[in-house]
Design an enzyme around this catalytic site. Structure first.
Site, mmCIF file in Angstrom:
data_model
loop_
_atom_site.group_PDB
_atom_site.id
_atom_site.type_symbol
_atom_site.label_atom_id
_atom_site.label_comp_id
_atom_site.label_asym_id
_atom_site.label_seq_id
_atom_site.Cartn_x
_atom_site.Cartn_y
_atom_site.Cartn_z
ATOM 1 N N ILE A 17 63.059 25.949 -64.571
ATOM 2 C CA ILE A 17 63.625 24.600 -64.457
ATOM 3 C C ILE A 17 62.540 23.598 -64.029
ATOM 4 C CG2 ILE A 17 65.237 23.192 -63.108
ATOM 5 C CD1 ILE A 17 67.098 25.734 -63.075
ATOM 6 N N SER A 41 72.698 25.146 -56.366
ATOM 7 C CA SER A 41 73.301 26.092 -57.310
ATOM 8 C C SER A 41 74.820 25.952 -57.233
ATOM 9 C CB SER A 41 72.922 27.528 -56.947
ATOM 10 O OG SER A 41 73.699 28.440 -57.690
ATOM 11 N N TYR A 59 71.885 34.018 -50.678
ATOM 12 C CA TYR A 59 71.432 33.008 -51.652
ATOM 13 C C TYR A 59 72.376 31.805 -51.611
ATOM 14 C CZ TYR A 59 70.280 30.909 -56.198
ATOM 15 O OH TYR A 59 69.929 30.024 -57.194
HETATM 16 P P1 NAP Z 1 62.049 30.754 -61.946
HETATM 17 O O1 NAP Z 1 61.941 30.625 -63.410
HETATM 18 O O2 NAP Z 1 61.954 32.079 -61.305
HETATM 19 O O3 NAP Z 1 60.966 29.761 -61.292
HETATM 20 C C1 NAP Z 1 60.858 29.662 -59.905
HETATM 21 C C2 NAP Z 1 59.714 28.728 -59.568
HETATM 22 O O4 NAP Z 1 59.606 28.651 -58.131
HETATM 23 C C3 NAP Z 1 58.378 29.213 -60.084
HETATM 24 O O5 NAP Z 1 57.565 28.127 -60.440
HETATM 25 C C4 NAP Z 1 57.810 29.951 -58.872
HETATM 26 O O6 NAP Z 1 56.398 30.026 -58.992
HETATM 27 C C5 NAP Z 1 58.278 29.017 -57.751
HETATM 28 N N1 NAP Z 1 58.349 29.666 -56.427
HETATM 29 C C6 NAP Z 1 59.093 30.749 -56.060
HETATM 30 N N2 NAP Z 1 58.892 31.032 -54.768
HETATM 31 C C7 NAP Z 1 58.015 30.111 -54.303
HETATM 32 C C8 NAP Z 1 57.401 29.887 -53.050
HETATM 33 N N3 NAP Z 1 57.656 30.672 -51.986
HETATM 34 N N4 NAP Z 1 56.540 28.854 -52.910
HETATM 35 C C9 NAP Z 1 56.245 28.053 -53.972
HETATM 36 N N5 NAP Z 1 56.797 28.205 -55.187
HETATM 37 C C10 NAP Z 1 57.658 29.234 -55.357
HETATM 38 O O7 NAP Z 1 63.418 30.155 -61.415
HETATM 39 P P2 NAP Z 1 64.357 28.989 -61.995
HETATM 40 O O8 NAP Z 1 65.511 29.630 -62.633
HETATM 41 O O9 NAP Z 1 63.574 27.962 -62.714
HETATM 42 O O10 NAP Z 1 64.885 28.402 -60.613
HETATM 43 C C11 NAP Z 1 64.485 27.122 -60.124
HETATM 44 C C12 NAP Z 1 65.473 26.713 -59.037
HETATM 45 O O11 NAP Z 1 66.768 26.595 -59.626
HETATM 46 C C13 NAP Z 1 65.608 27.740 -57.918
HETATM 47 O O12 NAP Z 1 65.773 27.066 -56.695
HETATM 48 C C14 NAP Z 1 66.870 28.481 -58.268
HETATM 49 O O13 NAP Z 1 67.497 29.006 -57.117
HETATM 50 C C15 NAP Z 1 67.691 27.371 -58.896
HETATM 51 N N6 NAP Z 1 68.739 27.839 -59.766
HETATM 52 C C16 NAP Z 1 68.456 28.575 -60.869
HETATM 53 C C17 NAP Z 1 69.518 29.003 -61.674
HETATM 54 C C18 NAP Z 1 69.301 29.807 -62.934
HETATM 55 O O14 NAP Z 1 70.307 30.262 -63.520
HETATM 56 N N7 NAP Z 1 68.086 30.005 -63.390
HETATM 57 C C19 NAP Z 1 70.832 28.683 -61.346
HETATM 58 C C20 NAP Z 1 71.069 27.939 -60.209
HETATM 59 C C21 NAP Z 1 70.014 27.510 -59.433
HETATM 60 P P3 NAP Z 1 55.552 31.212 -58.260
HETATM 61 O O15 NAP Z 1 56.327 32.484 -58.422
HETATM 62 O O16 NAP Z 1 54.222 31.183 -58.919
HETATM 63 O O17 NAP Z 1 55.445 30.759 -56.828
#
Ligand code: NAP
Length: 237
Positions: free
Chosen positions: A14, A136, A149
Site C-alpha cells: 500500500i 484496518s 493486530y
Molecule cells: P506489506 O506489503 O507487507 O508492506 C509493509 C511495509 O511496511 C513495507 O514497506 C515494510 O518494509 C514496512 N515495514 C514493516 N515493518 C516496518 C518497521 N518496523 N519499520 C519500518 N518499516 C516497516 O504490507 P501492506 O499490506 O502494504 O500493509 C501496509 C499497511 O496497511 C499496514 O499497516 C497493514 O497493517 C495495513 N493493512 C493492510 C491490509 C492488507 O490486506 N494488505 C489490510 C488492512 C490494513 P520493510 O519490511 O523493508 O521494513
C-alpha cells in the site's frame, strides 16, 4: 516548490502505491522502510528524480529521530506524512507469543504515534499539512486470530481522532484509512476462498487504497475521519 511527502512503509504494498501516486501528483518523496534495497528500488521506479530512500525501523525510537533529522536536512519541511509501515502475526490469543505482541504494538501503533510526534514540528511550518494513518477494518470490527493486530489498529483509530483535535487549530489534518483485504505481501498467504466473504467479490488492489489516501491528503476540510476501503467487507463482519 513541490510538497514533501514522507511515506513510512513506502517500499512495498500500500505504501509503495501511495508513493507512486504522490510522485505523479508532483510531490517529492521520502520513502522509508527497514530494507534499504527495497526502498531504493521503489524510489528508482517513481515518476520524477529527486526522491530519496531512507532506512529506518519504526520500532526503534532513535532511528526514527535520526531519520527525521536527515529528511529535514536533505529535503526540508514536511507537507504529508503517511504511516503505512505495518506487520501482522496472526494467531489465536492463547498461542500469541509475548514477543509478537510487543512487535505488533510497537510497529503498528507506537511506531505511527512516534512518527506523527516527530513530524509535527516540521509540519507546523507548511501550509495545508496532512497525515494519513493506515488502520484496518479489523481494528473497527475485530477478527478471531487477530486480537493483538486489531488492538494495534483500534488504538491507531483513537490516536488519529485525538491528534486531529489537538492540531486542527494549526491547520494540520489527520485521518485514517481502514483497508479490508488488499493484495500485498502481507496477504500473500490468504486463501482465495476468503473472496467469497467480500461483497464486491474480490481482494482490493494497493492502488485502490492509495487513491483514497491521496484524496484525504489533498482535501482541505476533512479531519479526524476513518475511511473504509474494503469492498463492503465490514458490512458482513
Ligand atoms: P506489506 O506489503 O507487507 O508492506 C509493509 C511495509 O511496511 C513495507 O514497506 C515494510 O518494509 C514496512 N515495514 C514493516 N515493518 C516496518 C518497521 N518496523 N519499520 C519500518 N518499516 C516497516 O504490507 P501492506 O499490506 O502494504 O500493509 C501496509 C499497511 O496497511 C499496514 O499497516 C497493514 O497493517 C495495513 N493493512 C493492510 C491490509 C492488507 O490486506 N494488505 C489490510 C488492512 C490494513 P520493510 O519490511 O523493508 O521494513
Amino acid at each position: 516548490m513541490s510538497r514533501l511527502a514522507v511515506v513510512f512503509g513506502g517500499s512495498r504494498g500500500i505504501g509503495r502505491a501511495v508513493s507512486r501516486l504522490l510522485a505523479v501528483r508532483g510531490c517529492r518523496l521520502a520513502v522509508v522502510s527497514r530494507n534499504e534495497d527495497a526502498a531504493q528500488t521503489t524510489v528508482a521506479s517513481l515518476y520524477g528524480d529527486d526522491h530519496v530512500a531512507f532506512t529506518c525501523d519504526v520500532f526503534k525510537e532513535q532511528e526514527v529521530q535520526k531519520t527525521f533529522e536527515s529528511i529535514q536536512k536533505m529535503c526540508g519541511n514536511i507537507s504529508y506524512l503517511v504511516n503505512a509501515a505495518g506487520i501482522n502475526r496472526d494467531a489465536l490469543l492463547l498461542r500469541t507469543k509475548p514477543e509478537d505482541m510487543v512487535a505488533l504494538l510497537h510497529t503498528n501503533l507506537l511506531g505511527s504515534i512516534l512518527t506523527c510526534k516527530t513530524a509535527l514540528r516540521s509540519m507546523l511550518h507548511t501550509q495545508g499539512a496532512a497525515i494519513v494513518n493506515i488502520g484496518s477494518v479489523v481494528g473497527l470490527k475485530g477478527n478471531a486470530g487477530q486480537c493483538v493486530y486489531s488492538a494495534s489498529k483500534a488504538g491507531l483509530e483513537g490516536f488519529t481522532r485525538s491528534l486531529a483535535k489537538e492540531v486542527a487549530s494549526r491547520n494540520i489534518r489527520v485521518n485514517l484509512v481502514a483497508p479490508g483485504f488488499i493484495r500485498t505481501d502481507m496477504t500473500a498467504e490468504l486463501k482465495e476462498d476468503m473472496i467469497r466473504s467480500i461483497p464486491l467479490g474480490r481482494f482490493g488492489e494497493p492502488e485502490e487504497v492509495a487513491q483514497v489516501v491521496l484524496f484525504l491528503l489533498e482535501s482541505s476540510y476533512i479531519t479526524g475521519q476513518v475511511l473504509v476501503v474494503d469492498g463492503g467487507l465490514q458490512l458482513v463482519m
